[in-house]
Scaffold this motif. Structure first.
Motif, short mmCIF file in Angstrom:
data_model
loop_
_atom_site.label_atom_id
_atom_site.label_comp_id
_atom_site.label_asym_id
_atom_site.label_seq_id
_atom_site.Cartn_x
_atom_site.Cartn_y
_atom_site.Cartn_z
N THR A 16 0.81 -1.22 0.00
CA THR A 16 0.00 0.00 0.00
C THR A 16 0.84 1.27 0.00
O THR A 16 0.33 2.34 -0.30
N TRP A 17 2.12 1.16 0.34
CA TRP A 17 3.00 2.33 0.29
C TRP A 17 3.41 2.59 -1.15
O TRP A 17 3.30 1.70 -2.01
N SER A 18 3.86 3.80 -1.42
CA SER A 18 4.31 4.12 -2.77
C SER A 18 5.62 3.38 -3.08
O SER A 18 6.41 3.07 -2.17
N VAL A 19 5.83 3.08 -4.34
CA VAL A 19 6.97 2.28 -4.77
C VAL A 19 7.77 3.04 -5.83
O VAL A 19 7.20 3.61 -6.77
N GLU A 20 9.09 3.04 -5.66
CA GLU A 20 9.98 3.61 -6.65
C GLU A 20 10.96 2.53 -7.07
O GLU A 20 11.54 1.84 -6.24
N GLU A 21 11.15 2.38 -8.36
CA GLU A 21 12.08 1.37 -8.87
C GLU A 21 13.25 2.07 -9.56
O GLU A 21 13.07 2.94 -10.41
N LEU A 22 14.47 1.66 -9.17
CA LEU A 22 15.68 2.29 -9.69
C LEU A 22 16.55 1.27 -10.39
O LEU A 22 16.81 0.19 -9.85
N PRO A 23 17.03 1.57 -11.60
CA PRO A 23 18.00 0.69 -12.25
C PRO A 23 19.35 0.84 -11.55
O PRO A 23 19.65 1.87 -10.94
N SER A 24 20.18 -0.20 -11.63
CA SER A 24 21.45 -0.17 -10.91
C SER A 24 22.46 -1.07 -11.60
O SER A 24 22.10 -1.94 -12.40
N ASP A 25 23.73 -0.87 -11.27
CA ASP A 25 24.79 -1.76 -11.73
C ASP A 25 25.06 -2.87 -10.73
O ASP A 25 26.01 -3.64 -10.89
N ALA A 26 24.26 -2.95 -9.67
CA ALA A 26 24.45 -3.98 -8.66
C ALA A 26 24.23 -5.37 -9.25
O ALA A 26 23.60 -5.53 -10.30
N GLU A 27 24.77 -6.38 -8.58
CA GLU A 27 24.66 -7.75 -9.08
C GLU A 27 23.39 -8.45 -8.59
O GLU A 27 22.97 -9.45 -9.18
N THR A 28 22.80 -7.97 -7.51
CA THR A 28 21.61 -8.62 -6.96
C THR A 28 20.52 -7.59 -6.69
O THR A 28 20.79 -6.39 -6.59
N ALA A 29 19.30 -8.08 -6.58
CA ALA A 29 18.19 -7.20 -6.23
C ALA A 29 18.39 -6.66 -4.82
O ALA A 29 18.92 -7.33 -3.95
N ASP A 30 17.94 -5.43 -4.60
CA ASP A 30 18.07 -4.81 -3.28
C ASP A 30 16.87 -3.88 -3.09
O ASP A 30 16.09 -3.64 -4.01
N GLY A 31 16.74 -3.36 -1.89
CA GLY A 31 15.64 -2.44 -1.63
C GLY A 31 15.64 -1.98 -0.20
O GLY A 31 16.35 -2.52 0.65
N TRP A 32 14.87 -0.95 0.06
CA TRP A 32 14.71 -0.47 1.43
C TRP A 32 13.35 0.22 1.54
O TRP A 32 12.73 0.59 0.54
N SER A 33 12.91 0.37 2.77
CA SER A 33 11.60 0.95 3.03
C SER A 33 11.73 2.07 4.06
O SER A 33 12.51 1.96 5.01
N ASN A 34 10.97 3.13 3.86
CA ASN A 34 10.99 4.28 4.76
C ASN A 34 9.63 4.40 5.42
O ASN A 34 8.65 4.79 4.77
N PRO A 35 9.54 4.08 6.72
CA PRO A 35 8.22 4.13 7.37
C PRO A 35 7.70 5.55 7.59
O PRO A 35 6.50 5.75 7.75
N ASP A 36 8.61 6.54 7.58
CA ASP A 36 8.19 7.92 7.79
C ASP A 36 7.50 8.49 6.55
O ASP A 36 6.49 9.20 6.65
N THR A 37 8.05 8.17 5.37
CA THR A 37 7.45 8.64 4.12
C THR A 37 6.54 7.58 3.49
O THR A 37 5.91 7.86 2.48
N ARG A 38 6.50 6.40 4.10
CA ARG A 38 5.68 5.29 3.60
C ARG A 38 6.00 5.00 2.12
O ARG A 38 5.11 4.99 1.26
N THR A 39 7.29 4.78 1.89
CA THR A 39 7.75 4.49 0.53
C THR A 39 8.67 3.26 0.53
O THR A 39 9.34 2.97 1.52
N HIS A 40 8.68 2.58 -0.59
CA HIS A 40 9.63 1.48 -0.84
C HIS A 40 10.47 1.87 -2.04
O HIS A 40 9.97 2.44 -3.01
N VAL A 41 11.74 1.53 -1.99
CA VAL A 41 12.63 1.70 -3.13
C VAL A 41 13.20 0.32 -3.48
O VAL A 41 13.77 -0.36 -2.64
N PHE A 42 12.99 -0.09 -4.73
CA PHE A 42 13.52 -1.36 -5.20
C PHE A 42 14.60 -1.08 -6.24
O PHE A 42 14.37 -0.32 -7.19
N VAL A 43 15.75 -1.70 -6.05
CA VAL A 43 16.88 -1.51 -6.95
C VAL A 43 16.99 -2.73 -7.87
O VAL A 43 17.12 -3.87 -7.39
#
Length: 224
Positions: A16-43
């Motif tokens: 239910t939180w907003s989602v942002e997806e970012l391209p990356s040069d990383a080798e594996t999937a990653d992500g983090w969540s911010n409970p204050d802004t209620r957002t997820h970032v998926f790399v």
């Protein structure tokens, strides 16, 4: 694979939180969540990510939405150097991963068990090779990261695969595994999460976390 695709879609649609997806040069999937802004970032990695890794990141995000905000917080007071902050953030994520594992296994047990079996096989020599451990209080070393992973694999093998691959276990890995195993991960709670996080600290010789739930951050008594 059908189980993974179905689970990925179901968990992604449940967020239910907003989602942002970012391209990356990383080798594996990653992500983090911010409970204050209620957002997820998926790399997204440069190569197509393993579907199990994608599901794990989504399961982590789903837990962050349902648990108290301190579960996903990486704000730590009492540390001053960048290396201290990196180590503390990694310890919190390592603790969360125990509960993520349980959620992923509940969704796709066959895929999870197969991946865990492969990880346990790869870690077998390290788990059964007692060796000195020197904690670097100023940063997080690769050795510390590896022992955290191997301890989680060992705890997972005992819990979900029904076997104990540790014949002559490294004492630090054994202590990490015990810290995980002491808390059932299938029903996550904040007391359980804190017990795992501080159990990992004790296994590695680091100072424990003290939660400040109303302020949304963690306190460490000194730089250890």
């Amino acid at each position: 694979m059908p189980c993974l695709d179905t689970a990925i879609a179901a968990v992604r649609n449940s967020l239910t939180w907003s989602v942002e997806e970012l391209p990356s040069d990383a080798e594996t999937a990653d992500g983090w969540s911010n409970p204050d802004t209620r957002t997820h970032v998926f790399v997204s990695p440069r190569q197509a990510a393993r579907r199990l890794d994608v599901l794990a990141e989504l399961a982590h995000a789903a837990l962050c939405e349902t648990m108290p905000r301190l579960f996903s917080s990486t704000r730590v007071w009492g540390v001053s150097l960048h290396g201290h902050t990196v180590a503390r953030k990694h310890l919190l994520r390592a603790a969360r991963n125990w509960f993520v594992d349980a959620k992923v296994r509940a969704l796709c047990p066959e895929d999870f068990d197969a991946a865990l079996e492969a990880a346990v096989q790869a870690a077998q020599d390290r788990v059964n090779a007692p060796r000195p451990f020197a904690l670097d209080r100023y940063t997080l070393t690769q050795d510390e990261r590896q022992r955290l992973c191997d301890g989680r694999f060992l705890a997972g093998a005992r819990r979900w695969l029904g076997r104990d691959p540790a014949l002559t276990p490294d004492p630090v890995i054994a202590a990490v595994a015990a810290a995980y195993s002491a808390t059932p991960p299938e029903t996550p709670t904040m007391p359980g999460f804190l017990a795992v996080a501080n159990g990992l600290c004790a296994a590695l010789g680091r100072r424990p976390f003290t939660p400040e739930p109303r302020k949304g951050y963690w306190i460490v008594s000194d730089a250890g």
